[in-house]
Write a protein that holds these residues in place. Structure first.
Motif, PDB file in Angstrom:
ATOM      1  N   ALA A  41       0.910  -1.078   0.269  1.00  0.00           N
ATOM      2  CA  ALA A  41       0.087   0.471  -0.016  1.00  0.00           C
ATOM      3  C   ALA A  41       1.421   1.060   0.300  1.00  0.00           C
ATOM      4  O   ALA A  41       0.521   2.224  -1.003  1.00  0.00           O
ATOM      5  CB  ALA A  41      -1.077  -0.206   0.951  1.00  0.00           C
ATOM      6  N   GLY A  42       1.655   1.504   0.390  1.00  0.00           N
ATOM      7  CA  GLY A  42       2.633   2.472   0.129  1.00  0.00           C
ATOM      8  C   GLY A  42       3.514   2.743  -0.598  1.00  0.00           C
ATOM      9  O   GLY A  42       3.312   4.505  -0.909  1.00  0.00           O
ATOM     10  N   TYR A  43       4.090   1.771  -1.381  1.00  0.00           N
ATOM     11  CA  TYR A  43       4.332   1.836  -3.065  1.00  0.00           C
ATOM     12  C   TYR A  43       3.407   2.201  -3.622  1.00  0.00           C
ATOM     13  O   TYR A  43       3.391   2.876  -4.366  1.00  0.00           O
ATOM     14  CB  TYR A  43       5.121   0.303  -3.333  1.00  0.00           C
ATOM     15  CG  TYR A  43       6.505   0.357  -2.894  1.00  0.00           C
ATOM     16  CD1 TYR A  43       6.681   0.163  -4.907  1.00  0.00           C
ATOM     17  CD2 TYR A  43       7.350   0.365  -2.230  1.00  0.00           C
ATOM     18  CE1 TYR A  43       8.225   0.926  -5.209  1.00  0.00           C
ATOM     19  CE2 TYR A  43       8.505   0.403  -1.952  1.00  0.00           C
ATOM     20  CZ  TYR A  43       9.447   0.586  -3.214  1.00  0.00           C
ATOM     21  OH  TYR A  43      10.195   0.016  -4.045  1.00  0.00           O
ATOM     22  N   ALA A  44       1.717   1.587  -3.762  1.00  0.00           N
ATOM     23  CA  ALA A  44       0.765   2.225  -4.149  1.00  0.00           C
ATOM     24  C   ALA A  44       0.624   3.463  -3.981  1.00  0.00           C
ATOM     25  O   ALA A  44       0.421   4.571  -4.936  1.00  0.00           O
ATOM     26  CB  ALA A  44       0.389   1.093  -3.960  1.00  0.00           C
ATOM     27  N   LEU A  45       0.594   4.029  -2.515  1.00  0.00           N
ATOM     28  CA  LEU A  45      -0.058   5.448  -2.429  1.00  0.00           C
ATOM     29  C   LEU A  45       1.619   6.759  -3.048  1.00  0.00           C
ATOM     30  O   LEU A  45       1.077   6.894  -3.390  1.00  0.00           O
ATOM     31  CB  LEU A  45       0.558   5.350  -0.713  1.00  0.00           C
ATOM     32  CG  LEU A  45       0.087   7.001  -0.417  1.00  0.00           C
ATOM     33  CD1 LEU A  45      -1.218   7.438  -0.597  1.00  0.00           C
ATOM     34  CD2 LEU A  45       0.855   6.865   1.310  1.00  0.00           C
ATOM     35  N   ALA A  46       2.963   6.045  -2.652  1.00  0.00           N
ATOM     36  CA  ALA A  46       4.629   6.941  -3.135  1.00  0.00           C
ATOM     37  C   ALA A  46       4.289   6.834  -4.638  1.00  0.00           C
ATOM     38  O   ALA A  46       3.713   8.097  -5.504  1.00  0.00           O
ATOM     39  CB  ALA A  46       5.222   5.991  -2.902  1.00  0.00           C
TER      40      ALA A  46
END
Length: 244
Positions: free
Chosen positions: A96-101
């Motif tokens: 999710a962090g990768y997708a958010l960034a």
């Protein structure tokens, strides 16, 4: 949620010092759209208006797939990923962090590419530009999630890039850009129905030709959202936690 924000902040911090990746994300789609407009400048500008929006759905997916798959593989090979598992960051939070960034980068990419295509290249769009931006962002997020998924099956950065022809090219051939999907053989039409890029290109083609595009584009966006969720689940499943 904390792990998601930590991962997103770390990825954005890395991108801030990686000028080549930033250029690949923000500049390359504009250069390609500029070249396409130049090609048709003196021959068939109407053709550029038809295929230009569809390519705005393809470029973000391809660029984000390459950037994400290579970046994630670097995390694996450098040992960063293993160290993260000793912190409160979970596999879901990491994805999710990768997708958010990269989702934030996708918004910037979509704004720059769509703005350049409309005001710089003269792209004539029948539907609202904001819907084009929404679809472009979804495509970029999808490319990010597919890149995360593909990186789980690669051992080197070269192998990660090698997945692009296997994951992206079949979708490009069957998405309806080269031949309308309803004119394909039944088998190929059926395969295109289960490929996410088909719905991205359908939405872009609708926006290129119809001013009343809301319902059709919304349906395609919902389907794209479903593919993104599946890719996130698959990406999280390929992340391995060391237990010993």
């Amino acid at each position: 949620m904390t792990g998601t924000l930590i991962t997103a902040a770390r990825v954005l911090g890395q991108l801030r010092h990686d000028h080549r990746s930033v250029a690949l994300i923000l500049v390359v789609p504009c250069v390609l759209m500029g070249l396409l407009a130049w090609v048709y400048q003196d021959t068939d500008t109407a053709l550029f208006d038809r295929i230009g929006p569809a390519l705005l759905g393809v470029f973000p997916l391809v660029v984000m797939f390459v950037v994400t798959s290579v970046s994630t593989l670097r995390e694996r090979r450098s040992g960063t990923l293993e160290r993260l598992w000793t912190t409160p960051v979970t596999k879901g939070g990491f994805v999710a962090g990768y997708a958010l960034a990269f989702g934030l980068m996708s918004v910037i990419q979509a704004l720059v590419a769509v703005g350049f295509s409309i005001w710089g290249c003269g792209l004539d769009l029948a539907g609202p530009a904001w819907q084009l931006i929404v679809v472009a962002v979804l495509d970029a997020v999808l490319g990010t999630c597919l890149g995360l998924l593909a990186s789980g099956f690669a051992r080197t950065e070269f192998q990660a890039v090698q997945f692009m022809p296997a994951v992206i090219l079949p979708q490009f051939l069957l998405c309806g850009m080269l031949v309308p999907r309803d004119q394909m053989p039944d088998v190929l039409h059926g395969i295109s129905d289960v490929l996410p890029l088909s719905y991205a290109v359908d939405a872009m083609k609708t926006l290129a030709t119809s001013a009343d595009s809301g319902a059709d584009v919304a349906r395609d966006c919902v389907i794209l959202g479903g593919f993104i969720v599946l890719a996130v689940i698959g990406g999280a499943a390929t992340l391995r936690r060391r237990t010993g």
